[in-house]
Design an enzyme around this catalytic site. Structure first.
Site, PDB file in Angstrom:
ATOM      1  N   ARG A   1       6.379  19.489   5.709  1.00 16.02           N
ATOM      2  CA  ARG A   1       7.161  18.317   5.978  1.00 16.02           C
ATOM      3  C   ARG A   1       8.545  18.901   6.380  1.00 16.02           C
ATOM      4  O   ARG A   1       9.099  18.206   7.062  1.00 16.02           O
ATOM      5  CB  ARG A   1       7.387  17.492   4.502  1.00 16.02           C
ATOM      6  CG  ARG A   1       5.839  16.764   4.200  1.00 16.02           C
ATOM      7  CD  ARG A   1       6.170  15.744   3.171  1.00 16.02           C
ATOM      8  NE  ARG A   1       6.852  14.682   3.437  1.00 16.02           N
ATOM      9  CZ  ARG A   1       8.231  14.395   3.361  1.00 16.02           C
ATOM     10  NH1 ARG A   1       8.793  15.269   2.485  1.00 16.02           N
ATOM     11  NH2 ARG A   1       8.563  13.241   3.966  1.00 16.02           N
TER      12      ARG A   1
ATOM     13  N   CYS B   1       3.634  33.541  10.350  1.00 17.98           N
ATOM     14  CA  CYS B   1       4.342  34.037  11.749  1.00 17.98           C
ATOM     15  C   CYS B   1       4.686  33.007  12.703  1.00 17.98           C
ATOM     16  O   CYS B   1       3.987  32.842  13.588  1.00 17.98           O
ATOM     17  CB  CYS B   1       3.402  35.160  12.307  1.00 17.98           C
ATOM     18  SG  CYS B   1       2.991  36.538  11.123  1.00 17.98           S
ATOM     19  N   GLU B   2       5.456  32.243  11.951  1.00 18.44           N
ATOM     20  CA  GLU B   2       6.279  31.059  12.834  1.00 18.44           C
ATOM     21  C   GLU B   2       7.690  30.966  11.989  1.00 18.44           C
ATOM     22  O   GLU B   2       7.832  31.748  11.057  1.00 18.44           O
ATOM     23  CB  GLU B   2       5.474  29.767  12.606  1.00 18.44           C
ATOM     24  CG  GLU B   2       4.090  29.624  13.072  1.00 18.44           C
ATOM     25  CD  GLU B   2       4.001  29.151  14.418  1.00 18.44           C
ATOM     26  OE1 GLU B   2       4.984  29.033  15.124  1.00 18.44           O
ATOM     27  OE2 GLU B   2       2.857  29.371  14.790  1.00 18.44           O
TER      28      GLU B   2
ATOM     29  N   TYR C   1       9.050  17.108   9.909  1.00 15.09           N
ATOM     30  CA  TYR C   1       9.817  15.925   9.613  1.00 15.09           C
ATOM     31  C   TYR C   1      11.211  16.269   9.424  1.00 15.09           C
ATOM     32  O   TYR C   1      12.030  15.427   9.230  1.00 15.09           O
ATOM     33  CB  TYR C   1       9.498  15.003   8.606  1.00 15.09           C
ATOM     34  CG  TYR C   1       7.927  14.635   8.741  1.00 15.09           C
ATOM     35  CD1 TYR C   1       7.354  13.972   9.882  1.00 15.09           C
ATOM     36  CD2 TYR C   1       7.004  14.801   7.800  1.00 15.09           C
ATOM     37  CE1 TYR C   1       6.292  13.400  10.092  1.00 15.09           C
ATOM     38  CE2 TYR C   1       5.702  14.311   7.575  1.00 15.09           C
ATOM     39  CZ  TYR C   1       5.449  13.726   8.714  1.00 15.09           C
ATOM     40  OH  TYR C   1       3.785  13.286   8.960  1.00 15.09           O
TER      41      TYR C   1
ATOM     42  N   GLU D   1       0.782  -1.055   0.041  1.00 15.62           N
ATOM     43  CA  GLU D   1      -0.227  -0.071   0.039  1.00 15.62           C
ATOM     44  C   GLU D   1       0.918   1.207  -0.040  1.00 15.62           C
ATOM     45  O   GLU D   1       0.787   1.958   1.100  1.00 15.62           O
ATOM     46  CB  GLU D   1      -0.902   0.098   1.163  1.00 15.62           C
ATOM     47  CG  GLU D   1      -0.152  -0.498   2.225  1.00 15.62           C
ATOM     48  CD  GLU D   1      -1.153  -0.943   3.613  1.00 15.62           C
ATOM     49  OE1 GLU D   1      -1.994  -1.617   3.248  1.00 15.62           O
ATOM     50  OE2 GLU D   1      -0.731  -0.367   4.763  1.00 15.62           O
ATOM     51  N   PRO D   2       1.546   1.498  -1.074  1.00 19.56           N
ATOM     52  CA  PRO D   2       2.354   2.547  -1.235  1.00 19.56           C
ATOM     53  C   PRO D   2       1.591   3.961  -1.311  1.00 19.56           C
ATOM     54  O   PRO D   2       0.771   4.064  -2.134  1.00 19.56           O
ATOM     55  CB  PRO D   2       3.228   2.401  -2.387  1.00 19.56           C
ATOM     56  CG  PRO D   2       2.408   1.512  -3.252  1.00 19.56           C
ATOM     57  CD  PRO D   2       1.517   0.703  -2.253  1.00 19.56           C
TER      58      PRO D   2
HETATM   59  C1  LIG Z   1       0.501   6.201   5.371  1.00 24.94           C
HETATM   60  C2  LIG Z   1       0.470   4.707   5.180  1.00 24.94           C
HETATM   61  C3  LIG Z   1       0.851   4.248   3.873  1.00 24.94           C
HETATM   62  C4  LIG Z   1       1.651   4.771   2.921  1.00 24.94           C
HETATM   63  O1  LIG Z   1       3.005   5.017   3.506  1.00 24.94           O
HETATM   64  P1  LIG Z   1       4.022   5.821   2.505  1.00 24.94           P
HETATM   65  O2  LIG Z   1       5.187   6.036   3.046  1.00 24.94           O
HETATM   66  O3  LIG Z   1       3.328   7.012   1.907  1.00 24.94           O
HETATM   67  O4  LIG Z   1       4.212   4.761   1.363  1.00 24.94           O
HETATM   68  C5  LIG Z   1       0.550   2.934   3.910  1.00 24.94           C
HETATM   69  N1  LIG Z   1      -0.176   2.061   4.739  1.00 24.94           N
HETATM   70  C6  LIG Z   1      -0.647   2.571   5.889  1.00 24.94           C
HETATM   71  C7  LIG Z   1      -1.556   1.953   6.822  1.00 24.94           C
HETATM   72  C8  LIG Z   1      -0.356   3.864   6.321  1.00 24.94           C
HETATM   73  O5  LIG Z   1      -0.681   4.455   7.360  1.00 24.94           O
END
Ligand SMILES: *Cc1c(COP(=O)(O)O)cnc(C)c1O
Length: 411
Positions: free
Chosen positions: A308, A338-339, A312, A269-270
């Protein structure tokens, strides 16, 4: 992809300055071509296994991008009931949507079940409530936490011992008690160890734990290994060698299937891998300000649009689109909020003048989807480049949008 052609930057053949002029700044621009390239790369990387990709739409949730992913052949990974609804709206069949929430109540699980999507359960309390209510009627996936330290940045680990995600691998005995008592149909096992995973080792280590666990679940249809494929943010970055990882995982997965006695589907699940590189965030330079220590380029955006770098410490490459031939000078690129919203320190940019358009790279994932109205600024427009043409897929917000959900009292 952005390229310099005859002294002008283009994305898939479309002039970048023209996009900034036609649609204004700040604006997110996405290349459909790049999404397709990444989808194909991943699809072809696991020889000989039944692979299925679910696009993690929290990365970039514009409905046009969802439709495009569907057209490419992806299913959808949704982390909220609203993402489930977006997916259904975009035309995904319910059984192509995997709902992987964390920390939601049974009421939201009930809603997802009513919509017919696949359910991924990530704690024992919900599994018990689910079992008591649905028994064997609705198949589920179980999210296992393999306790693997993975990922490039502590803020994006999800599989470690202190993580709130998933059911601990060590609690599987308890899971089995619940499953057996209620006759729950477990159709999948899932893990998602975090983002920015670099080598096959990490996946294989987690996978071995899932393979072990699978011995207790006889009716599995798929194994979902989550995501975390790293993409290059700096040109010198080490990235996930997807072809190498794919070979190794495919080989081990096929061995497992033989031993399990059935050929399961392998799911991923990318999010980032599919959309990060496709996106550019175009901003305009409002001021160039020289202080005693630093040359600042101040742009018409901030942490409200691209958080980001501040959240991060993410590194986003920056290009001065307006002045490709200018001499290189050192800048701190900062926002107008304003940060302290610094996009990048000590960046070598072709000399920046006020009015110049700068492009942030790798802005497709977790860019717009994390944008806010902080400082009462409008969220940016979004443009999709499809078949060599730029399409507006979200208009810039207006003052009316800011007031739309507010209820003004008369006093
Ligand atoms: C955020 C998330 C992803 C995707 O992560 P990426 O780093 O964007 O590929 C896949 N699975 C789950 C459950 C997530 O919460």
């Amino acid at each position: 992809m952005m390229q310099l052609v005859n002294g002008k930057y283009q994305i898939d053949g479309v002039d970048v300055l023209q996009i900034a002029q036609d649609f204004g700044t700040p604006v997110y621009v996405y290349s459909a071509e790049t999404m397709k390239r990444q989808y194909k790369r991943l699809s072809n990387a696991f020889p000989g296994v039944k692979l299925h990709l679910h696009y993690a739409c929290k990365a970039l949730s514009n409905v046009n991008v969802l439709k495009y992913m569907k057209q490419l052949g992806a299913g959808l990974d949704a982390v909220s009931i609203q993402e489930v609804d977006l997916g259904l709206h975009a035309g995904f069949p319910a059984n192509e949507i995997l709902y992987t929430p964390n920390g939601v109540g049974m009421d939201e699980i009930d809603q997802a079940i009513a919509k017919g999507v696949r359910i991924n359960i990530d704690n024992i309390s919900i599994l018990e409530q689910f079992g008591a209510k649905y028994g064997a009627k609705v198949p589920v996936c179980i999210r296992v936490n393999p306790h693997i330290m993975a990922g490039g940045n502590a803020k994006i680990y999800t599989g470690h011992i202190d993580s709130k995600f998933g059911i601990s691998y060590y609690q599987l005995r308890h899971v089995l008690r619940v499953v057996n008592l209620y006759g729950i149909q477990v159709e999948g096992l899932h893990m998602h160890t975090g983002s920015d995973i670099l080598d096959a080792e990490v996946f294989i280590r987690g996978a071995e734990l899932l393979f072990d666990a699978a011995q207790d679940f006889k009716d599995l249809k798929y194994m979902d290994f989550g995501s975390g494929f790293k993409v290059a943010y700096k040109s010198a970055d080490v990235t996930t060698d997807i072809e190498d990882i794919g070979d190794k995982i495919a080989k081990r997965f096929k061995e497992f299937c033989e031993q399990y006695g059935r050929s399961l589907e392998l799911w991923f699940e990318p999010g980032k891998f599919l959309v990060s590189e496709s996106g550019y965030f175009l901003v305009k330079t409002n001021v160039v300000k020289q202080t005693t220590s630093t040359m600042f380029a101040g742009v018409d955006s901030g942490l409200n649009h691209l958080i980001r770098p501040m959240l991060y410490d993410a590194y986003h490459n920056i290009t001065n689109v307006s002045n490709p031939d200018g001499i290189e000078r050192i800048y701190a690129v900062v926002g107008y909020i304003c940060e302290t919203d610094t996009f990048g320190w000590d960046r070598k940019l072709n000399e920046v003048k006020e009015g110049d358009v700068l492009a942030f790279h790798n802005a497709g994932a977790y860019g717009f989807s994390m944008a806010s109205n902080y400082n009462s600024r409008f969220r940016p427009a979004e443009v999709f480049i499809l078949d060599g043409k730029a399409h507006l897929i979200r208009r810039r917000e207006t003052f009316e949008d800011l007031l739309q959900t507010q209820i003004e009292l008369q006093f």
